[in-house]
Design an enzyme around this catalytic site. Structure first.
Site, short mmCIF file in Angstrom:
data_model
loop_
_atom_site.label_atom_id
_atom_site.label_comp_id
_atom_site.label_asym_id
_atom_site.label_seq_id
_atom_site.Cartn_x
_atom_site.Cartn_y
_atom_site.Cartn_z
N ASN A 84 19.37 -48.06 16.01
CA ASN A 84 18.25 -47.91 16.95
C ASN A 84 18.71 -47.72 18.40
O ASN A 84 17.97 -47.14 19.20
CB ASN A 84 17.34 -49.15 16.84
CG ASN A 84 16.38 -49.25 17.99
OD1 ASN A 84 15.37 -48.53 18.04
ND2 ASN A 84 16.68 -50.12 18.97
N TYR A 149 19.14 -35.09 24.57
CA TYR A 149 18.39 -36.05 23.74
C TYR A 149 17.85 -35.35 22.49
O TYR A 149 17.95 -35.89 21.38
CB TYR A 149 17.25 -36.63 24.58
CG TYR A 149 16.50 -37.77 23.94
CD1 TYR A 149 17.02 -39.06 23.92
CD2 TYR A 149 15.24 -37.57 23.37
CE1 TYR A 149 16.33 -40.11 23.35
CE2 TYR A 149 14.53 -38.62 22.80
CZ TYR A 149 15.08 -39.89 22.80
OH TYR A 149 14.38 -40.93 22.22
#
Ligand SMILES: NC(=O)c1ccc[n+]([C@@H]2O[C@H](COP(=O)([O-])OP(=O)(O)OC[C@H]3O[C@@H](n4cnc5c(N)ncnc54)[C@H](O)[C@@H]3O)[C@@H](O)[C@H]2O)c1
Length: 254
Positions: A84, A149
């Site tokens: 995560n 990203y």
């Protein structure tokens, strides 16, 4: 059934902290790993003394290896890994993005997910387990000013599918979730910097609001739990309908 041990990276805050709470509530012993060790230690203490805080930089190979080793050494085994930990993009126009920033974003998301998954799969050999990777709507669609990203999150989808196929025979399921906009510090910074207008964003989301981190954690727990025993190589959108909505409206929102 033996108590399951879950390692959650980026667990000091936001979605990772919500996942750590959800996995602990489901009965897991949780190793909370993060760069921010003081905060992680406080979070682990809040969950109780059978949980563990691990200092880790997932972008650093030695640190990611040590993170998995410490979890197995202190908690006895590893059944679940959640990759995560993440950082946002610079949100600069691509023509202004520098390579060092681009590389750093890829290192945290891609190197971190790769090394931690490889080490976790070694620890799960002979017993099986579940790995969950955190992608994003930015990995599934094109969003401006997210070159690094978006590439990282799309790469996580590809890695998820590759590892799922490779490790299915070893009883290791590998899945991903693709959250939309979640109410965490990562998104608050975008509102504060004036990069995204919250009201306009919420009108773009069919469910009309940001996700609560706990809602992402519910999906994460489902994919890591025995309820998802026949699910591997999947990417679950948890985005309030954002990616289903054909009318993108004003692209500057995204
Ligand atoms: N918030 C959103 O809207 C959203 C949407 C889609 C995907 N995501 C993804 O969800 C994940 C969590 O995001 P969040 O919103 O909770 O962020 P956050 O900034 O609230 O928390 C991220 C945590 O990761 C830790 N971290 C960062 N780099 C690390 C590293 N190299 N090693 C170890 N820990 C590190 C931070 O210290 C922090 O505690 C990220 O992968 C993010 O890309 C978030």
């Amino acid at each position: 059934m033996q108590t399951q041990v879950a390692l959650v990276t980026g667990a000091a805050d936001g979605i990772g902290w919500a996942m750590a709470r959800r996995f602990a509530a489901a009965g897991c012993c949780v190793a909370l790993a993060d760069l921010d060790h003081d905060r992680t230690a406080a979070r682990a203490a809040e969950l109780g003394d059978r949980h563990l805080a691990v200092r880790a930089d997932v972008a650093d190979e030695a640190s990611a290896i040590a993170m998995v080793e410490e979890t197995v050494a202190r908690l006895g085994r590893l059944d679940i890994l959640v990759n995560n930990a993440g950082i946002g993009d610079s949100h600069k126009p691509t023509l202004e993005q520098d390579l060092a920033t681009f590389d750093r974003i890829l290192r945290v998301h891609l190197d971190g997910t790769f090394v931690a998954s490889r080490e976790a799969a070694r620890a799960m050999a002979g017993q099986g387990g579940a790995i969950l990777n955190v992608s994003s709507i930015a990995g599934l669609t094109g969003l401006p000013r997210r070159n690094a990203y978006g590439a990282a999150k799309a790469g996580i989808v590809a890695m998820t599918k590759s590892m799922a196929c490779e490790w299915a025979g070893a009883g290791i399921r590998v899945n991903a979730i693709a959250p939309g906009y979640v109410g965490t510090a990562l998104v608050a910074k975008l509102f504060e910097a004036g990069r995204i207008d919250r009201g306009r964003l919420e009108r773009r989301i069919p469910l009309g609001r940001l996700a609560d981190p706990a809602e992402i954690a519910e999906a994460a727990w489902f994919l890591c739990s025995p309820s998802a025993s026949y699910v591997t190589g999947a990417v679950l959108s948890v985005d309030g309908g954002w990616s289903a909505y054909g009318d993108a409206g004003d692209a500057s929102l995204a």
